[in-house]
Design an enzyme around this catalytic site. Structure first.
Site, short mmCIF file in Angstrom:
data_model
loop_
_atom_site.label_atom_id
_atom_site.label_comp_id
_atom_site.label_asym_id
_atom_site.label_seq_id
_atom_site.Cartn_x
_atom_site.Cartn_y
_atom_site.Cartn_z
N LYS A 1 0.79 -1.23 0.00
CA LYS A 1 0.00 0.00 0.00
C LYS A 1 0.83 1.30 0.00
CE LYS A 1 -3.35 -1.26 -0.58
NZ LYS A 1 -3.71 -2.11 -1.77
N HIS B 1 6.74 -7.38 -2.41
CA HIS B 1 6.61 -6.71 -1.12
C HIS B 1 7.63 -7.28 -0.13
CE1 HIS B 1 3.10 -4.52 -2.27
NE2 HIS B 1 2.23 -5.49 -2.15
N SER C 1 -4.13 2.91 4.76
CA SER C 1 -4.43 2.27 3.47
C SER C 1 -4.44 0.75 3.63
CB SER C 1 -3.38 2.69 2.44
OG SER C 1 -3.67 2.14 1.18
S1 PPS Z 1 -0.63 -2.98 -3.23
O1 PPS Z 1 -1.81 -3.84 -2.97
O2 PPS Z 1 0.37 -3.10 -2.17
O3 PPS Z 1 -0.07 -3.20 -4.56
O4 PPS Z 1 -1.21 -1.50 -3.14
P1 PPS Z 1 -0.44 -0.18 -3.62
O5 PPS Z 1 -0.68 0.01 -5.06
O6 PPS Z 1 0.95 -0.16 -3.12
O7 PPS Z 1 -1.19 0.95 -2.79
C1 PPS Z 1 -2.52 1.35 -3.00
C2 PPS Z 1 -2.63 2.77 -2.51
O8 PPS Z 1 -2.08 3.64 -3.51
C3 PPS Z 1 -3.10 4.51 -3.96
N1 PPS Z 1 -2.92 4.79 -5.39
C4 PPS Z 1 -2.64 6.00 -5.88
N2 PPS Z 1 -2.44 7.19 -5.27
C5 PPS Z 1 -2.20 8.26 -6.07
N3 PPS Z 1 -2.16 8.21 -7.41
C6 PPS Z 1 -2.35 7.04 -8.07
N4 PPS Z 1 -2.29 6.99 -9.39
C7 PPS Z 1 -2.60 5.87 -7.28
N5 PPS Z 1 -2.85 4.56 -7.59
C8 PPS Z 1 -3.04 3.93 -6.42
C9 PPS Z 1 -4.38 3.75 -3.66
O9 PPS Z 1 -5.48 4.62 -3.70
C10 PPS Z 1 -4.05 3.21 -2.28
O10 PPS Z 1 -3.98 4.23 -1.30
P2 PPS Z 1 -5.24 4.70 -0.38
O11 PPS Z 1 -4.65 5.64 0.63
O12 PPS Z 1 -5.79 3.47 0.27
O13 PPS Z 1 -6.20 5.37 -1.29
#
Ligand code: PPS
Length: 292
Positions: A44, A105, A135
């Site tokens: 996340k 991860h 998150s």
């Molecule tokens: S995972 O399951 O570990 O692969 O998840 P990961 O992609 O690392 O994290 C998901 C969070 O990243 C946010 N997210 C984004 N934020 C900003 N811009 C873009 N383009 C974007 N894409 C994914 C996603 O909303 C999750 O954060 P939170 O705070 O829960 O919204």
């Protein structure tokens, strides 16, 4: 039913989902090609966002090419080994020719040594602890393969104690930080990406030894905005339906902002967390931002 919330088993002190541990020998033995690129994160922290930026950079900003398959198919998740429809990372990788982009991860010490022996490039993305925790909490509610998050108050303690899947956030961010120079790891921050996505996309471009036109960079920034990725079925994980993800509980593309922790932590929880944070992070000089 092959699907349930998988229990965690520790590997070298790091709790991982049992299907990963049962397959650990083949994960550890994975031999990357020197041309392969690793994207490593604590869950996340901005993995999917970075995956999409990298895929578009490697394909000259071509949105149609990036839409060839869902993110998790284009960029395999090295250690994941749960039953279909979740694709096993190693089986996807077996059928792909290098250069490949690979998501993990795993904390630094559990990354297969072949990546460093072969001097593979690696991008690490870190996100400030409290937003990362929030998150992860919402993700654990909707990802029906991860252990039950339980009540919010207890979840904070699980995070602080390193009891969540993939272990301690503190050890994770420090592990890669300590190795970044020796291993030529590009260490990025989610908050920097939010503050100035174009600057960070260009940083990744240079790291990959690419040189793309300004309008291509601008297009990549637009294609990887939170709004666009939330609406794009190839990036929003809508292809992982129940019984894997239940996005009616919480969407994968949830908020995508810095500072949502303020809507979750009580003043007492903030104080407890921050005091513990200072103790755990006092030996690290990682420039986490809280000012944007
Ligand atoms: S995972 O399951 O570990 O692969 O998840 P990961 O992609 O690392 O994290 C998901 C969070 O990243 C946010 N997210 C984004 N934020 C900003 N811009 C873009 N383009 C974007 N894409 C994914 C996603 O909303 C999750 O954060 P939170 O705070 O829960 O919204």
């Amino acid at each position: 039913d092959a699907f349930h919330r998988f229990p965690l088993i520790k590997v070298q002190g790091v709790p991982l989902m049992c299907h990963i541990v049962h397959n650990w020998d083949s994960i550890w033995a994975f031999h990357p090609d020197p041309s392969d690129l690793l994207i490593a994160t604590y869950p996340k922290a901005g993995t999917t966002w970075t995956q999409e930026i990298v895929d578009l950079l490697l394909n000259n900003g071509d949105a149609e090419v990036a839409r060839r398959a869902p993110t998790a198919i284009r960029i395999p998740f090295l250690e994941i080994h749960s039953p279909p429809p979740v694709p096993s990372g190693l089986s996807l990788l077996k059928n792909m020719d290098p250069p490949r982009v690979i998501k993990t991860h795993l904390p630094f010490k559990l990354v297969p040594e072949g990546f460093w022996k072969n001097k593979c490039k690696a991008i690490y993305v870190a996100r400030n602890a409290k937003d990362n925790l929030v998150s992860y909490y919402h993700f654990d509610r909707m990802n029906l393969t991860q252990p039950e998050p339980g009540p919010w108050e207890g979840y904070i303690h699980k995070f602080m104690n390193g009891e969540l899947a993939w272990g301690s956030w503190y050890d994770h961010v420090k592990g890669y930080w300590e190795e970044r120079e020796k291993r030529n790891i590009l260490y990025l921050f989610y908050e920097d990406m939010k503050e100035n996505p174009q600057r960070e996309v260009e940083r990744i471009m240079r790291y990959l030894d690419l040189s793309l036109a300004d309008d291509v960079i601008r297009r990549i920034v637009e294609l990887t905005s939170f709004k666009t990725m939330k609406e794009n079925p190839m990036t929003n994980y809508s292809f992982f339906p129940k019984p894997v993800f239940d996005q009616s509980i919480s969407p994968f593309m949830r908020k995508g902002v810095v500072g949502d922790w303020t809507n979750h932590f009580s003043p007492a929880q903030t104080q407890l967390f921050d005091e513990d944070y200072k103790r755990k992070m006092k030996d690290a000089d990682i420039p986490f931002r809280t000012d944007i």
